[in-house]
Design a protein around this motif. Structure first.
Motif, PDB file in Angstrom:
ATOM      1  N   ALA A 199       0.826  -1.214   0.000  1.00  0.00           N
ATOM      2  CA  ALA A 199       0.000   0.000   0.000  1.00  0.00           C
ATOM      3  C   ALA A 199       0.858   1.261   0.000  1.00  0.00           C
ATOM      4  N   GLU A 200       2.026   1.189   0.621  1.00  0.00           N
ATOM      5  CA  GLU A 200       2.919   2.351   0.636  1.00  0.00           C
ATOM      6  C   GLU A 200       3.411   2.706  -0.758  1.00  0.00           C
ATOM      7  N   ARG A 201       3.472   1.696  -1.653  1.00  0.00           N
ATOM      8  CA  ARG A 201       3.954   1.923  -3.016  1.00  0.00           C
ATOM      9  C   ARG A 201       2.851   2.388  -3.962  1.00  0.00           C
ATOM     10  N   MET A 202       1.610   2.300  -3.527  1.00  0.00           N
ATOM     11  CA  MET A 202       0.529   2.675  -4.434  1.00  0.00           C
ATOM     12  C   MET A 202      -0.533   3.536  -3.752  1.00  0.00           C
ATOM     13  N   THR A 203      -0.106   4.306  -2.750  1.00  0.00           N
ATOM     14  CA  THR A 203      -1.056   5.201  -2.107  1.00  0.00           C
ATOM     15  C   THR A 203      -1.584   6.177  -3.145  1.00  0.00           C
ATOM     16  N   PRO A 204      -2.881   6.169  -3.401  1.00  0.00           N
ATOM     17  CA  PRO A 204      -3.415   6.961  -4.515  1.00  0.00           C
ATOM     18  C   PRO A 204      -3.556   8.437  -4.170  1.00  0.00           C
ATOM     19  N   PRO A 205      -3.444   9.299  -5.176  1.00  0.00           N
ATOM     20  CA  PRO A 205      -3.734  10.715  -4.939  1.00  0.00           C
ATOM     21  C   PRO A 205      -5.212  10.910  -4.644  1.00  0.00           C
ATOM     22  N   ALA A 206      -5.554  12.087  -4.156  1.00  0.00           N
ATOM     23  CA  ALA A 206      -6.944  12.373  -3.776  1.00  0.00           C
ATOM     24  C   ALA A 206      -7.868  12.149  -4.974  1.00  0.00           C
ATOM     25  N   GLY A 207      -9.004  11.524  -4.712  1.00  0.00           N
ATOM     26  CA  GLY A 207      -9.997  11.318  -5.752  1.00  0.00           C
ATOM     27  C   GLY A 207      -9.826  10.028  -6.528  1.00  0.00           C
ATOM     28  N   VAL A 208      -8.723   9.320  -6.335  1.00  0.00           N
ATOM     29  CA  VAL A 208      -8.497   8.055  -7.039  1.00  0.00           C
ATOM     30  C   VAL A 208      -9.141   6.938  -6.225  1.00  0.00           C
ATOM     31  N   SER A 209     -10.095   6.233  -6.842  1.00  0.00           N
ATOM     32  CA  SER A 209     -10.843   5.327  -5.979  1.00  0.00           C
ATOM     33  C   SER A 209     -11.437   4.100  -6.663  1.00  0.00           C
ATOM     34  N   THR A 210     -11.068   3.796  -7.892  1.00  0.00           N
ATOM     35  CA  THR A 210     -11.707   2.682  -8.587  1.00  0.00           C
ATOM     36  C   THR A 210     -10.669   1.722  -9.147  1.00  0.00           C
ATOM     37  N   ALA A 211     -10.889   0.428  -8.913  1.00  0.00           N
ATOM     38  CA  ALA A 211      -9.996  -0.612  -9.422  1.00  0.00           C
ATOM     39  C   ALA A 211     -10.803  -1.630 -10.197  1.00  0.00           C
ATOM     40  N   LEU A 212     -10.201  -2.193 -11.244  1.00  0.00           N
ATOM     41  CA  LEU A 212     -10.803  -3.281 -12.003  1.00  0.00           C
ATOM     42  C   LEU A 212     -10.056  -4.564 -11.677  1.00  0.00           C
ATOM     43  N   SER A 213     -10.791  -5.616 -11.374  1.00  0.00           N
ATOM     44  CA  SER A 213     -10.191  -6.907 -11.013  1.00  0.00           C
ATOM     45  C   SER A 213     -10.485  -7.926 -12.103  1.00  0.00           C
ATOM     46  N   PHE A 214      -9.420  -8.485 -12.701  1.00  0.00           N
ATOM     47  CA  PHE A 214      -9.632  -9.518 -13.713  1.00  0.00           C
ATOM     48  C   PHE A 214      -8.624 -10.660 -13.638  1.00  0.00           C
ATOM     49  N   LEU A 215      -7.460 -10.445 -13.022  1.00  0.00           N
ATOM     50  CA  LEU A 215      -6.565 -11.582 -12.819  1.00  0.00           C
ATOM     51  C   LEU A 215      -7.211 -12.539 -11.815  1.00  0.00           C
ATOM     52  N   PRO A 216      -6.929 -13.840 -11.904  1.00  0.00           N
ATOM     53  CA  PRO A 216      -7.625 -14.804 -11.036  1.00  0.00           C
ATOM     54  C   PRO A 216      -7.402 -14.541  -9.551  1.00  0.00           C
ATOM     55  N   LEU A 217      -8.496 -14.464  -8.798  1.00  0.00           N
ATOM     56  CA  LEU A 217      -8.402 -14.279  -7.353  1.00  0.00           C
ATOM     57  C   LEU A 217      -7.802 -15.500  -6.662  1.00  0.00           C
ATOM     58  N   CYS A 218      -7.802 -16.636  -7.344  1.00  0.00           N
ATOM     59  CA  CYS A 218      -7.197 -17.818  -6.742  1.00  0.00           C
ATOM     60  C   CYS A 218      -5.675 -17.725  -6.740  1.00  0.00           C
TER      61      CYS A 218
END
Length: 583
Positions: A199-218
Motif C-alpha cells: 500500500a505504501e507503493r501505491m497510495t493513490p492521490p486524492a480522488g483516485v478510488s476505482t480498481a478493475l479486477s480480472f486476474l484470477p483471485l485464486c
C-alpha cells in the motif's frame, strides 16, 4: 483501529471510507454494487451460516470460481470462523482437482457455475458443494447466508476473537510448472504484512478510488491486490471475463488495475496493428509517436526538443491510448513474469504508468515493487524491496528473501519446505542482481541450461528480447545438452496477416504460411536482428515455427501464463529433433 487479521480490513474500510460502492459486478448487463456495510453484513451472515452448517475452525474449503463478489464473501467468511480456504484455478484438470481435494483434506466446495460444478463434482467424493450461480439440484450459497441471518452475532464475535495473526488462513497450490502442485501455507500476518507494505507503493492521490479486477483471485497476486484495494478504499469492480476486459475498462474507467505482461503485450500488438491500417499522414504520425515512446527514459533528461515532441505525441496519439483504457488510469501494476523494456518505455511515454514488481506465492507475494513516479521508476528493474522485507543475493546469484511475508511452509511437505527455507531465508529459485536499491531479475535458476560446449544459457532473457518482435507471439528457447540454442516460435498471426498484406503475399492458412520460403526468410531476418544483442554462444542458430498458440487449457501454460517447459518439450519433441537434424 488495529489490523491483525485479514477480515479486520472490512471494519477498517467502514471506519475510514464507508464506501457507497465497495464491490461491483455485472449482472444481466447491469452493474450491481455492494457498499462497505453490505460487505460486512453479507460476510457476517455467511460466517454464521457456515458455523450453523457444522463447519469448524481448521477445516479446509475449496473456492473454484471466476472473479466475482461471492468469491470474496466466502473468503472473508471462512477467515472469521477460522476455516482455511483452498483457492483452486477453474481451468486446471480434473485430476489436479482430485489431487488438491485429497491432499488438502477439503471438506466443502464453493463453485462458480455449471461448467465448474460438472468438473468438480466428478471428483468431489461426497463433499458438500455450494454454487454461486443457480444450478438445478445444487445448494446455492444464499442458503448459507440466509441460515446465518438469524444467527447469534455474539457467537461470531467469540469466533473472531480466537483467531490470531499467525493462524493459517489459506493453502494455495502453486501452478505446477514442474510436477505436482505444492500447497503454500500462508497466515493472516503473512498476507496482511504484505498488504501494508505494498500500500505504501501505491497510495493513490486524492480522488483516485476505482480498481478493475480480472486476474484470477485464486492467485495470491490478485488476492493480495484485492485486500490492498479494500485497505486503500478503492471501489473494486470485477471484469465479466478476460474477453470483456476492453469493454469493462471503458465502462468502469478504473484508476488502477493489476495485470501480467502477456496482456500488456496483446494490448500493444493490437495498437500497432491498428497503426499499420492507417493511411498517409495519420500513419506517419502514429509511428512517429511510437518511435518517440520507444526511446523514452523516465529518469533521464531527454532534452527540450524531445519533451516538446512528446507533448505533441500525447495530444495527437497517446491520448487515444489512454481513452481506450478508460481515461483515468493512474497506475497499472505488472507482475508474475518479466515486462519487456520497450513496453514499459512506450506506456510511460504515453502517460500510462506501468509499475513492475516481483514476488512469489511463497512470499504473499510481493518482494519488490516500483513507485509510480518518473523519478521512482527504473526500466528493466522490478523496483525496490518493500518495507519489512529483506533480500540478499547468494553467491550463485539466487535471490533469497526474509520477512513477515514468507510462508509457513508447504502443506504436508516438510522435506520440500526445508529445501527452500534455510535459516529464515526463502530460496526463490530466481537469479537476480541489485543496482543500488533497484532489483533486477535475470532468470530462473532451474530454467538455465548448459549446451554441449559447456556454455550456460539463460532462456528467459533471450525469450523476452525475441518477443519484442511484433511477428513473434510466443517463444521458447531449447538446447539443453545440444551444441547450440534454438527456438520454438509461435507467430503473431494477426501481425503476420498484416505483413503479408503489405508485401502482397497471398495468405492461405496459418499452417501453410509458416512453411513458405518467404515467411521463413522473414523470421530469419527478425532473428538475425535480435541475435546481435547476445554473445555468440547464446545466439539462436535455428528455429521452428508452430501454427497453434500455447494455452492454459491445452496445457502448455500455467494459469499465470508461464511456460510449462517440460510439457512443451515433451509435446514438441519431434519438432525439436528436426531442428537438430543435419540440414
Amino acid at each position: 483501529m488495529d489490523l491483525n487479521r485479514l477480515f479486520d480490513l472490512i471494519p477498517y474500510q467502514i471506519s475510514k471510507y464507508d464506501k457507497t460502492v465497495a464491490l461491483g459486478h455485472k449482472e444481466d448487463e447491469v452493474w450491481k454494487t455492494y457498499s462497505s456495510k453490505d460487505l460486512k453484513r453479507i460476510v457476517d451472515n455467511l460466517s454464521l451460516g457456515l458455523l450453523a452448517s457444522g463447519l469448524s475452525a481448521g477445516e479446509k474449503v475449496a473456492i473454484i470460481s471466476e472473479n466475482r463478489p461471492e468469491w470474496n464473501f466466502v473468503d472473508f467468511a471462512l477467515q472469521q470462523i477460522g476455516a482455511i480456504s483452498v483457492p483452486v484455478y477453474p481451468t486446471i484438470t480434473t485430476e489436479d482437482y482430485a489431487y488438491i481435494f485429497d491432499h488438502a483434506e477439503v471438506k466443502m466446495l464453493f463453485v462458480g457455475d455449471q461448467t465448474i460444478y460438472s468438473k468438480a463434482s466428478e471428483v468431489a467424493a461426497g463433499r458438500s458443494i455450494y454454487s454461486f450461480d443457480l444450478i438445478d439440484g445444487v445448494d446455492h450459497w444464499h442458503m448459507l447466508e440466509q441460515l446465518g441471518e438469524t444467527g447469534d452475532l455474539a457467537r461470531l464475535e467469540q469466533s473472531r476473537s480466537r483467531i490470531k495473526g499467525e493462524d493459517l488462513v489459506t493453502i494455495i497450490y502453486t501452478s505446477g510448472t514442474t510436477g505436482r502442485p505444492k500447497g503454500v501455507m500462508l497466515s493472516h500476518s503473512n498476507i496482511l504484512s504484505n498488504v501494508l507494505s505494498v500500500a505504501e507503493r501505491m497510495t493513490p492521490p486524492a480522488g483516485v478510488s476505482t480498481a478493475l479486477s480480472f486476474l484470477p483471485l485464486c492467485h495470491i497476486y490478485e488476492r493480495t491486490g484485492f485486500f490492498c484495494f479494500i485497505y486503500l478504499g478503492f471501489s473494486v469492480y470485477y471484469a465479466e471475463s478476460m474477453d470483456r476486459i476492453g469493454e469493462n475498462v471503458k465502462e468502469v474507467q478504473p484508476d488502477v488495475f493489476n495485470t501480467v505482461p502477456r496482456l500488456l503485450e496483446k494490448v500493444y500488438d493490437k495498437i500497432v496493428a491498428r497503426g499499420y491500417q492507417l493511411k498517409g499522414l495519420k500513419k506517419n504520425l502514429f509511428f512517429w509517436a511510437l518511435d518517440l515512446g520507444l526511446r523514452y527514459e523516465p529518469t533521464r533528461n531527454m532534452g527540450a526538443w524531445y519533451r516538446f515532441q512528446l507533448r505533441m505525441a500525447n495530444k495527437l496519439i497517446f491520448s487515444k491510448w489512454r481513452a481506450a483504457l478508460g481515461g483515468n488510469i493512474v497506475q497499472i501494476n505488472s507482475g508474475a513474469s518479466a515486462l519487456q523494456a520497450r513496453l514499459a518505455r512506450v506506456f510511460w511515454a504515453a502517460g500510462i504508468r506501468v509499475c513492475e514488481g516481483y514476488g512469489l506465492t511463497e512470499t504473499s507475494p510481493v518482494v519488490s515493487a516500483s513507485i509510480g513516479t518518473p523519478d521512482g521508476i527504473r526500466i528493466g528493474y522490478v523496483g525496490k524491496v518493500v518495507k519489512d522485507v529483506q533480500v540478499k543475493i547468494a553467491s550463485d546469484g539466487e535471490i533469497l528473501v526474509k520477512g513477515p511475508n514468507v510462508m509457513q511452509g508447504y502443506y504436508k511437505q516438510p522435506d520440500t519446505t526445508a529445501e527452500v527455507l534455510k535459516n529464515g531465508w526463502f530460496h526463490t529459485g530466481d537469479i537476480g542482481e541489485f543496482d543500488g536499491d533497484y532489483l533486477k531479475i535475470t532468470d530462473r535458476k532451474k530454467e538455465m541450461f548448459k549446451t554441449s560446449g559447456g556454455k550456460y544459457i539463460a532462456p528467459q532473457v533471450i525469450e523476452n528480447k525475441f518477443k519484442e518482435s511484433s511477428l513473434i507471439e510466443q517463444v521458447m528457447i531449447v538446447g539443453d545438452g545440444r551444441n547450440y540454442p534454438a527456438a520454438l516460435i509461435v507467430p503473431n498471426f494477426e501481425a503476420l496477416h498484416d505483413y503479408c498484406r503489405r508485401k502482397e503475399i497471398p495468405y492461405s492458412t496459418d499452417a501453410e504460411m509458416i512453411v513458405k520460403r518467404e515467411i521463413r526468410e522473414k523470421y530469419q531476418s527478425e532473428i538475425d536482428g535480435l541475435n546481435k544483442y547476445f554473445a555468440k554462444w547464446e545466439q539462436i542458430k535455428r528455429f521452428r515455427l508452430l501454427d497453434e498458440p500455447w494455452g492454459i487449457d491445452s496445457g502448455e501454460l500455467t494459469p499465470t501464463m508461464k511456460l510449462k517447459r517440460k510439457v512443451i518439450i515433451q509435446k514438441f519433441i519431434d519438432e525439436i529433433e528436426k531442428i537438430y537434424q543435419p540440414s
